[in-house]
Design a protein around this motif. Structure first.
Motif, short mmCIF file in Angstrom:
data_model
loop_
_atom_site.label_atom_id
_atom_site.label_comp_id
_atom_site.label_asym_id
_atom_site.label_seq_id
_atom_site.Cartn_x
_atom_site.Cartn_y
_atom_site.Cartn_z
N LYS A 107 0.82 -1.21 0.00
CA LYS A 107 0.00 0.00 0.00
C LYS A 107 0.86 1.27 0.00
O LYS A 107 0.35 2.36 -0.23
CB LYS A 107 -0.92 0.02 1.22
N ILE A 108 2.16 1.09 0.28
CA ILE A 108 3.06 2.25 0.29
C ILE A 108 3.24 2.75 -1.12
O ILE A 108 3.59 1.99 -2.02
CB ILE A 108 4.42 1.89 0.93
N LYS A 109 2.98 4.02 -1.35
CA LYS A 109 3.09 4.59 -2.68
C LYS A 109 4.55 4.85 -3.04
O LYS A 109 5.36 5.16 -2.17
CB LYS A 109 2.32 5.91 -2.75
N PRO A 110 4.85 4.73 -4.34
CA PRO A 110 6.21 5.09 -4.76
C PRO A 110 6.50 6.56 -4.45
O PRO A 110 5.59 7.38 -4.36
CB PRO A 110 6.19 4.83 -6.27
N VAL A 111 7.74 6.86 -4.32
CA VAL A 111 8.15 8.23 -4.02
C VAL A 111 8.38 8.98 -5.33
O VAL A 111 9.09 8.49 -6.21
CB VAL A 111 9.45 8.24 -3.16
N ILE A 112 7.71 10.14 -5.47
CA ILE A 112 7.88 10.97 -6.66
C ILE A 112 8.79 12.14 -6.30
O ILE A 112 8.46 12.96 -5.44
CB ILE A 112 6.53 11.49 -7.19
N HIS A 113 9.95 12.20 -6.93
CA HIS A 113 10.89 13.30 -6.71
C HIS A 113 10.76 14.29 -7.86
O HIS A 113 10.83 13.92 -9.03
CB HIS A 113 12.32 12.78 -6.65
N THR A 114 10.53 15.55 -7.53
CA THR A 114 10.39 16.60 -8.53
C THR A 114 11.63 17.47 -8.51
O THR A 114 12.02 17.99 -7.46
CB THR A 114 9.14 17.46 -8.25
N HIS A 115 12.26 17.61 -9.68
CA HIS A 115 13.47 18.42 -9.79
C HIS A 115 13.27 19.50 -10.84
O HIS A 115 12.63 19.26 -11.87
CB HIS A 115 14.68 17.56 -10.20
N THR A 116 13.81 20.65 -10.59
CA THR A 116 13.83 21.72 -11.58
C THR A 116 15.23 21.79 -12.18
O THR A 116 16.21 21.96 -11.44
CB THR A 116 13.45 23.07 -10.95
N ARG A 117 15.31 21.64 -13.51
CA ARG A 117 16.61 21.62 -14.17
C ARG A 117 16.69 22.73 -15.22
O ARG A 117 15.69 23.07 -15.86
CB ARG A 117 16.85 20.27 -14.85
N HIS A 118 17.86 23.27 -15.42
CA HIS A 118 18.11 24.24 -16.47
C HIS A 118 18.95 23.54 -17.55
O HIS A 118 20.08 23.11 -17.28
CB HIS A 118 18.84 25.46 -15.94
N SER A 119 18.39 23.43 -18.76
CA SER A 119 19.06 22.74 -19.85
C SER A 119 19.32 23.71 -21.00
O SER A 119 18.50 24.62 -21.25
CB SER A 119 18.21 21.57 -20.36
N GLU A 120 20.42 23.51 -21.70
CA GLU A 120 20.69 24.33 -22.87
C GLU A 120 19.70 23.97 -23.98
O GLU A 120 19.44 22.79 -24.24
CB GLU A 120 22.12 24.11 -23.36
N LEU A 121 19.17 25.01 -24.62
CA LEU A 121 18.20 24.80 -25.68
C LEU A 121 18.81 23.99 -26.82
O LEU A 121 18.14 23.20 -27.49
CB LEU A 121 17.71 26.16 -26.21
N LEU A 122 20.13 24.17 -27.03
CA LEU A 122 20.83 23.45 -28.09
C LEU A 122 20.80 21.94 -27.87
O LEU A 122 20.88 21.16 -28.82
CB LEU A 122 22.28 23.94 -28.17
N GLY A 123 20.68 21.52 -26.60
CA GLY A 123 20.69 20.09 -26.30
C GLY A 123 19.35 19.42 -26.44
O GLY A 123 19.25 18.20 -26.24
N LEU A 124 18.29 20.16 -26.76
CA LEU A 124 16.97 19.56 -26.88
C LEU A 124 16.79 18.98 -28.28
O LEU A 124 16.91 19.71 -29.29
CB LEU A 124 15.88 20.60 -26.61
N PRO A 125 16.52 17.72 -28.41
CA PRO A 125 16.37 17.09 -29.73
C PRO A 125 15.30 17.75 -30.59
O PRO A 125 15.42 17.84 -31.81
CB PRO A 125 16.01 15.64 -29.40
N LEU A 126 14.23 18.23 -29.95
CA LEU A 126 13.12 18.81 -30.70
C LEU A 126 13.56 20.07 -31.46
O LEU A 126 13.14 20.31 -32.60
CB LEU A 126 11.97 19.14 -29.75
N VAL A 127 14.42 20.87 -30.84
CA VAL A 127 14.90 22.10 -31.47
C VAL A 127 15.75 21.76 -32.69
O VAL A 127 15.60 22.36 -33.77
CB VAL A 127 15.69 22.95 -30.45
N LEU A 128 16.66 20.82 -32.53
CA LEU A 128 17.50 20.42 -33.65
C LEU A 128 16.66 19.82 -34.78
O LEU A 128 16.92 20.06 -35.98
CB LEU A 128 18.54 19.40 -33.18
N ALA A 129 15.66 19.05 -34.42
CA ALA A 129 14.78 18.46 -35.43
C ALA A 129 14.03 19.55 -36.20
O ALA A 129 13.82 19.45 -37.43
CB ALA A 129 13.80 17.50 -34.78
N LEU A 130 13.60 20.61 -35.51
CA LEU A 130 12.89 21.69 -36.16
C LEU A 130 13.77 22.41 -37.17
O LEU A 130 13.34 22.73 -38.30
CB LEU A 130 12.37 22.68 -35.10
N ILE A 131 15.04 22.67 -36.78
CA ILE A 131 15.97 23.33 -37.71
C ILE A 131 16.21 22.45 -38.93
O ILE A 131 16.21 22.93 -40.09
CB ILE A 131 17.28 23.67 -36.98
#
Length: 668
Positions: A627-651
């Motif tokens: 009955k014990i629920k899994p632990v959800i860890h929420t993190h805020t991260r700052h990522s370079e836009l250049l590293g996002l696959p979606l941006v490169l795919a759009l270009i």
């Protein structure tokens, strides 16, 4: 989105894209016309502007959610009482539950297998704070450490207990809680208190007796179990013989036919038999209440006996040239203008109480290591300030702080000059000013230890200690440690080994050693070894580890018995050795009773928000844990836009679209 450049750099990126598109499609001859030209220019503008913008290394903030399996701690009591009740072939509940939970939980297993002869359930519940739950497997027989109920209550997580063992009450008698002094004197007597317990043996009789080291019975008593839940504490007087050193004594209780044999009718203990008490001479210049306070404090330690003498009586006695068998002289207000230090104690270790009658010039002339310069014949009232930098012996901070609350001592007015090696345990405070002058000091320089108390009125300290704390403990410990330090003169043995005389079977045996060169300076450059032999163990060799300026050796826990050691080293071609003995005293906390305490297990579960289960209810426990629920860890991260696959795919999509349109219309 975050950018490390000014906002107008974005305009420059757009300008770069526009310039690139204009140069390709609006400068010079171009086969594309109308809407197609504008469409291709728009695609090139977007792609180049995006690439230029990415060169500015913009970052975006993203929220990431990570799912983690809950951590469950499996804490298993593997003490002797649990092992004694476990039947061969039965599955161990902890192993069974671990197999059921594996894969769906993060599992951490812990046990007390390294100390099976006692049970500290509080220590078993010392678990990581990120655990979701604890499962404790135990019979509930807790006999050491902090209350497990208190620990469980403060965990902030549920503790599910699995109660093992048998709660059936057996007919049994056993020994527990043996109390006696660890030091005795040759040809004297000592007392031993033993608690005898019995269950289900009402009306039966048994003998309680003690055997000495020779195996001969030295004390015996008869006991009648008056009810089925019987407990009594008996005192036996034991004669101490001529032998000195560690002596073993065995206490036995008759094992009746009606009992379930468990091996808990026997206890063994060791006593360090010494020749006699060390004699301390307290010599005063004149009658003074300090003399009585010092005598009572010295004799609070059973190893010392104090005699109060007056200096003029010693000088005038017929035995003034005979050296008393004293190990230490406490000199109160000596020397004076008319009295010197008696010749009979001049060569003894000394403790000086420097008061208003002390002749300071004569005292300074003795070159004791402390010099007091005074130009006025008057006194100062000094209260104590504890110095935690004192290193000549260990002194409890609590005692030091308690001494700061005591009335002032009356000290001769002047300035104290401490010689090399003199350390202050307590400094003096004059009013609100910490003078940094040594109020209580000690030194071990020159091969003879000395102690200094700058001020009289110690009787006020002993009385004040009682008024503040309802005991003389802080004052008595101060005097006791000063006396013990001074009386234990440094021998000239250049290689020494320090160890306790008696250990319990669950205690780690740790030895320390010191090695001195010809100049009597501590060194630890050569290797030091130790050979250990025991009553029932084979000879074993060990090597000391270097620690600070000396050596240390941890032998871990050892079986009960008497052990002899020989330590050896070679310094400058000279072989040096040290020998000694120590004893390991067996304990049977676990075998005192084998009736499981499931009430304690139920309480541990209840106060923590958990519950108790039996070994045949592990499926129900598993269902509860799931009955014990899994632990959800929420993190805020700052990522370079250049590293996002979606941006490169759009270009790439923009450039590909431009290429397809150009190819379709025949340029490529």
């Amino acid at each position: 989105m975050t950018l490390d450049y000014p906002w107008y750099f974005v305009l420059l990126c757009l300008l770069a894209g526009a310039a690139y598109a204009a140069a390709m499609y609006f400068w010079g001859r171009n086969p594309f016309r109308g809407g197609l030209r504008w469409g291709l220019a728009a695609l090139r503008f977007a792609a180049v502007s995006a690439i230029a913008f990415l060169l500015l290394a913009p970052t975006v903030r993203r929220t990431v959610h990570e799912r983690q399996r809950p951590l469950v701690v499996l804490a298993e009591d593997r003490s002797s009482s649990v092992s004694a009740m476990h039947r061969a072939g039965d599955e161990i509940p902890a192993d069974q539950l671990q197999n059921q939970l594996e894969g769906d939980f993060r599992l951490l297993y812990t046990s007390n297998n390294d100390n099976p002869e006692h049970t500290d359930l509080g220590a078993l519940l010392d678990v990581p704070r990120d655990a979701a739950a604890v499962v404790l497997f135990s019979d509930g027989l807790h006999n050491r450490g902090q209350s497990p109920v208190s620990v469980a209550e403060g965990l902030g997580m549920p503790v599910y207990t699995v109660a093992v063992g048998d709660t059936t009450q057996r007919n049994d008698a056993w020994l527990s809680h043996l109390r006696t002094n660890r030091i005795a004197y040759r040809n004297s007597e000592m007392t031993v208190e033993v608690t005898v317990n019995a269950v289900g043996l009402a009306g039966q009789k048994a003998d309680l007796w003690v055997n000495g080291s020779s195996g001969r019975t030295v004390a015996i008593q008869s006991i009648t179990y008056t009810d089925n839940h019987f407990s009594t504490t008996r005192t036996l007087t034991i004669p101490i013989g001529d032998k000195t050193g560690l002596q073993r004594y065995d206490v036995y209780l008759d094992e009746l036919q009606e009992e379930s044999p468990m091996g808990n009718n026997h206890l063994a203990f060791y006593v360090d038999v010494i020749d006699n008490r060390q004699q301390v001479a307290i010599i005063g210049a004149a009658p003074h209440p300090d003399l009585s306070a010092l005598k009572q404090a010295v004799e609070s330690n059973p190893n010392y006996e104090a005699t109060v003498l007056l200096a003029n009586e010693i000088h005038n006695s017929e035995t003034k040239n005979q050296k008393p068998e004293f190990t230490l002289a406490i000199l109160h207000n000596l020397p004076t203008a008319t009295l010197t230090i008696p010749e009979a104690v001049k060569e003894l270790p000394q403790m000086y109480v420097i008061g208003m009658q002390t002749d300071l010039p004569r005292f300074n002339a003795m070159k004791t290591g402390l010099e007091i310069v005074s130009r006025v014949k008057k006194g100062s009232e000094l209260t104590a300030v504890y110095n935690d930098g004192f290193t000549l012996f260990q002194f409890d901070r609590g005692d030091g702080e308690a001494l700061e609350q005591l009335p002032p001592l009356m000290a001769p007015f002047g300035e104290a000059k401490a010689g090399e090696g003199v350390q202050s345990l307590l400094t003096g405070r004059l009013g609100n000013i910490d003078s940094r002058q040594p109020l209580v000091a000690a030194t071990s320089q020159g091969g003879q230890r000395r102690v200094f108390v700058w001020g009289e009125g110690l009787w006020r300290w002993r009385l004040g200690d009682y008024l503040n704390n309802q005991s003389h403990g802080h004052f008595d410990r101060l005097v006791g440690q000063l006396v013990n330090f001074a009386a234990q003169q440094e021998g000239r043995d250049r290689f020494r080994v320090e160890t306790e005389r008696i250990y319990a079977t669950f205690e780690k045996v740790e030895l320390k050693a010191q090695l001195y060169n010809e100049a009597y300076e501590l060194v630890n450059t050569p290797e030091a070894t130790l050979t250990l032999t025991g009553d029932s163990t084979k000879k074993a060799d060990f090597t000391f580890a270097r620690q600070g300026d000396g050596y240390a050796l941890n032998l871990g826990t050892l079986p009960a018995g008497t052990y002899r050691y020989t330590a050896n080293t070679i310094l400058d071609g000279q072989k040096l050795s040290a020998e000694g003995t120590f004893a390991i005293e067996e304990t049977n906390f676990e075998l005192a009773t084998l009736t499981a305490d499931h009430t304690l297990m139920r309480t541990i579960g209840a106060v923590s928000g958990g519950s108790m289960y039996h070994p045949d209810q592990l499926d129900a426990l598993e269902a509860e844990l799931r009955k014990i629920k899994p632990v959800i860890h929420t993190h805020t991260r700052h990522s370079e836009l250049l590293g996002l696959p979606l941006v490169l795919a759009l270009i790439l999509l923009l450039l590909a679209a431009e290429w397809v349109m150009r190819k379709y219309h025949g340029e490529i």
